[in-house]
Design an enzyme around this catalytic site. Structure first.
Site, PDB file in Angstrom:
ATOM      1  N   HIS A  19       0.820  -1.212   0.000  1.00 52.76           N
ATOM      2  CA  HIS A  19       0.000   0.000   0.000  1.00 52.76           C
ATOM      3  C   HIS A  19       0.859   1.270   0.000  1.00 52.76           C
ATOM      4  CE1 HIS A  19      -3.455  -2.725   1.573  1.00 52.76           C
ATOM      5  NE2 HIS A  19      -3.370  -2.740   0.255  1.00 52.76           N
ATOM      6  N   HIS A  42      -7.548  -8.282  -8.036  1.00 57.95           N
ATOM      7  CA  HIS A  42      -7.865  -9.128  -6.871  1.00 57.95           C
ATOM      8  C   HIS A  42      -8.122  -8.169  -5.709  1.00 57.95           C
ATOM      9  CE1 HIS A  42      -5.755 -11.786  -9.596  1.00 57.95           C
ATOM     10  NE2 HIS A  42      -6.216 -12.831  -8.935  1.00 57.95           N
ATOM     11  N   SER A 106      -6.893  -2.166  -0.814  1.00 59.39           N
ATOM     12  CA  SER A 106      -6.516  -1.410  -2.015  1.00 59.39           C
ATOM     13  C   SER A 106      -7.699  -0.665  -2.662  1.00 59.39           C
ATOM     14  CB  SER A 106      -5.816  -2.329  -3.020  1.00 59.39           C
ATOM     15  OG  SER A 106      -6.568  -3.502  -3.262  1.00 59.39           O
ATOM     16  N   ASP A 152     -13.229 -13.497 -12.788  1.00 55.59           N
ATOM     17  CA  ASP A 152     -11.827 -13.860 -12.638  1.00 55.59           C
ATOM     18  C   ASP A 152     -10.952 -12.684 -13.098  1.00 55.59           C
ATOM     19  OD1 ASP A 152      -9.342 -14.976 -12.696  1.00 55.59           O
ATOM     20  OD2 ASP A 152      -9.790 -16.441 -14.271  1.00 55.59           O
ATOM     21  N   GLY A 153     -10.230 -12.108 -12.147  1.00 56.96           N
ATOM     22  CA  GLY A 153      -9.398 -10.945 -12.471  1.00 56.96           C
ATOM     23  C   GLY A 153      -8.335 -11.277 -13.515  1.00 56.96           C
ATOM     24  N   ASP A 173      -2.846  -8.495  -7.409  1.00 57.23           N
ATOM     25  CA  ASP A 173      -2.502  -8.880  -6.029  1.00 57.23           C
ATOM     26  C   ASP A 173      -3.233 -10.161  -5.624  1.00 57.23           C
ATOM     27  OD1 ASP A 173      -1.764  -8.789  -3.345  1.00 57.23           O
ATOM     28  OD2 ASP A 173      -3.341  -7.355  -2.811  1.00 57.23           O
TER      29      ASP A 173
HETATM   30  N1  SAM Z   1      -5.772  -6.229  -3.147  1.00 55.26           N
HETATM   31  C1  SAM Z   1      -6.334  -6.372  -1.805  1.00 55.26           C
HETATM   32  C2  SAM Z   1      -5.763  -5.296  -0.909  1.00 55.26           C
HETATM   33  O1  SAM Z   1      -4.614  -4.878  -1.107  1.00 55.26           O
HETATM   34  O2  SAM Z   1      -6.478  -4.850  -0.023  1.00 55.26           O
HETATM   35  C3  SAM Z   1      -6.086  -7.743  -1.237  1.00 55.26           C
HETATM   36  C4  SAM Z   1      -6.413  -8.869  -2.133  1.00 55.26           C
HETATM   37  S1  SAM Z   1      -6.134 -10.476  -1.482  1.00 55.26           S
HETATM   38  C5  SAM Z   1      -4.420 -10.584  -1.367  1.00 55.26           C
HETATM   39  C6  SAM Z   1      -6.503 -11.480  -2.891  1.00 55.26           C
HETATM   40  C7  SAM Z   1      -7.991 -11.587  -3.200  1.00 55.26           C
HETATM   41  O3  SAM Z   1      -8.154 -12.186  -4.481  1.00 55.26           O
HETATM   42  C8  SAM Z   1      -8.775 -12.458  -2.247  1.00 55.26           C
HETATM   43  O4  SAM Z   1      -9.831 -11.709  -1.686  1.00 55.26           O
HETATM   44  C9  SAM Z   1      -9.332 -13.605  -3.112  1.00 55.26           C
HETATM   45  O5  SAM Z   1     -10.631 -14.016  -2.743  1.00 55.26           O
HETATM   46  C10 SAM Z   1      -9.343 -12.965  -4.476  1.00 55.26           C
HETATM   47  N2  SAM Z   1      -9.244 -13.879  -5.630  1.00 55.26           N
HETATM   48  C11 SAM Z   1      -8.629 -15.094  -5.706  1.00 55.26           C
HETATM   49  N3  SAM Z   1      -8.614 -15.541  -6.985  1.00 55.26           N
HETATM   50  C12 SAM Z   1      -9.223 -14.570  -7.731  1.00 55.26           C
HETATM   51  C13 SAM Z   1      -9.455 -14.411  -9.130  1.00 55.26           C
HETATM   52  N4  SAM Z   1      -9.077 -15.362 -10.011  1.00 55.26           N
HETATM   53  N5  SAM Z   1     -10.070 -13.288  -9.558  1.00 55.26           N
HETATM   54  C14 SAM Z   1     -10.451 -12.324  -8.676  1.00 55.26           C
HETATM   55  N6  SAM Z   1     -10.239 -12.411  -7.343  1.00 55.26           N
HETATM   56  C15 SAM Z   1      -9.627 -13.511  -6.878  1.00 55.26           C
END
Ligand code: SAM
Length: 299
Positions: A19, A42, A106, A152-153, A173
């Site tokens: 961050h 993500h 984020s 899916d990101g 992320d």
């Molecule tokens: N970016 C956030 C932050 O900095 O506050 C934290 C994100 S966390 C590390 C990763 C997230 O990705 C989780 O909430 C998980 O559920 C989600 N996730 C996992 N696979 C994913 C995908 N293929 N597409 C989108 N989200 C996904």
């Protein structure tokens, strides 16, 4: 899959690194008037309670943001480097009564800094976190400025590239719950760069004893170099990654010891901002003699 919940980890040392870099990058990109699109592949739940059950279970924030915030003000101490001071300013903005009961993820950090004409695209697949993210974002009443997608990101975030203003920051992320995430990051960044070569890409990754984790920054560097793009790689280690055996013979995993941020097309100002900030993170968050940071750039 989907056992990862960011609420257990919010505000830990990896979030401090991620961050701090996110804020410094955004603030540079927002100096230009033209609209910026931020794609968060993500997103997580958006907001976290540091006094809630999840955060209390692991106590990770206590060794991250809470440690930074609780340091007594010493009049003689050197002021915090700008990048770290700005990170703490943003966290304090979410906690006007002091302390850090609320930790912004984020999506909220980004929205806090964006202007009305900028756009934010959020991807989150976990059913519970996606619902929480929806509800948290709804409170902002940001209308069409923010889109929350339960998609899916890796698979569909490139559809927003390039944005109409041709200015974008993409934060990638993932939770790296499954080994294939490492390869998917690389494929995603490679596809995104082909669609939009001048975007800024920021990838967070854990530094753990796993070959894929060590290969990822090396492969991202090769990708950037082959594409003729500049890059920056920052890492923060807070403790040894060794598994410890206690007197009873029980083994203890150390928890996440280190993480890194790899950026392609980083702001030219970022390296100078991180140079003094990273050693301060080591000094304030380091837990043993293995604590260290690194910063390199190229292209
Ligand atoms: N970016 C956030 C932050 O900095 O506050 C934290 C994100 S966390 C590390 C990763 C997230 O990705 C989780 O909430 C998980 O559920 C989600 N996730 C996992 N696979 C994913 C995908 N293929 N597409 C989108 N989200 C996904």
């Amino acid at each position: 899959m989907f056992s990862y919940r960011h609420a257990f980890h919010a505000g830990n040392h990896a979030d401090v690194l991620k961050h701090t870099v996110l804020i410094a990058t955004l603030e540079h990109l927002l100096e230009k008037e033209a609209a910026l699109t931020v794609v968060d592949t993500h997103a997580g739940a958006g907001l976290y309670r540091l006094d809630g059950d999840y955060a209390g279970t692991s106590g990770e924030a206590a060794e991250g943001v809470l440690r930074l915030l609780s340091e007594p003000k010493d009049a003689k101490a050197a002021p915090l480097p700008d990048a770290l001071a700005r990170y703490l300013d943003v966290i304090r903005d979410f906690n006007p009564k002091g302390g850090a009961r609320i930790y912004p993820g984020s999506p909220f950090i980004t929205h806090h800094l964006l202007r009305e004409h900028d756009k934010l695209k959020l991807f989150e697949l976990h059913p519970t976190d996606a619902r929480t993210l929806d509800a948290n974002i709804a409170q902002l009443e940001a209308g069409r400025q923010i889109a929350v997608l339960r998609e899916d990101g890796f698979g569909s975030a490139t559809k927003f590239l390039p944005p109409p203003s041709r200015r974008a920051l993409v934060l990638c992320d993932p939770s790296y719950e499954i080994k294939s995430d490492y390869a998917r990051v690389l494929d995603f960044v490679s596809a995104a760069l082909k669609r939009f070569a001048t975007g800024t890409y920021a990838v967070w990754y854990p530094i753990i004893p796993r070959p894929e984790a060590h290969d990822l920054p090396r492969r991202l560097k090769t990708l950037a170099t082959k594409a003729g793009k500049s890059w920056l790689h920052a890492t923060l280690t807070v403790k040894s990654s060794k598994i410890v055996t206690d007197a009873s013979g029980a083994t203890h995993r150390p928890g996440l010891p280190a993480s890194g941020m790899f950026l392609i097309n980083p702001p030219y100002t970022l390296k100078a901002l991180l140079e003094p900030a990273l050693p301060q993170m080591v000094q304030r968050l380091g837990q043993d003699r293995h604590a260290a940071s690194s910063l390199e750039s190229g292209g």
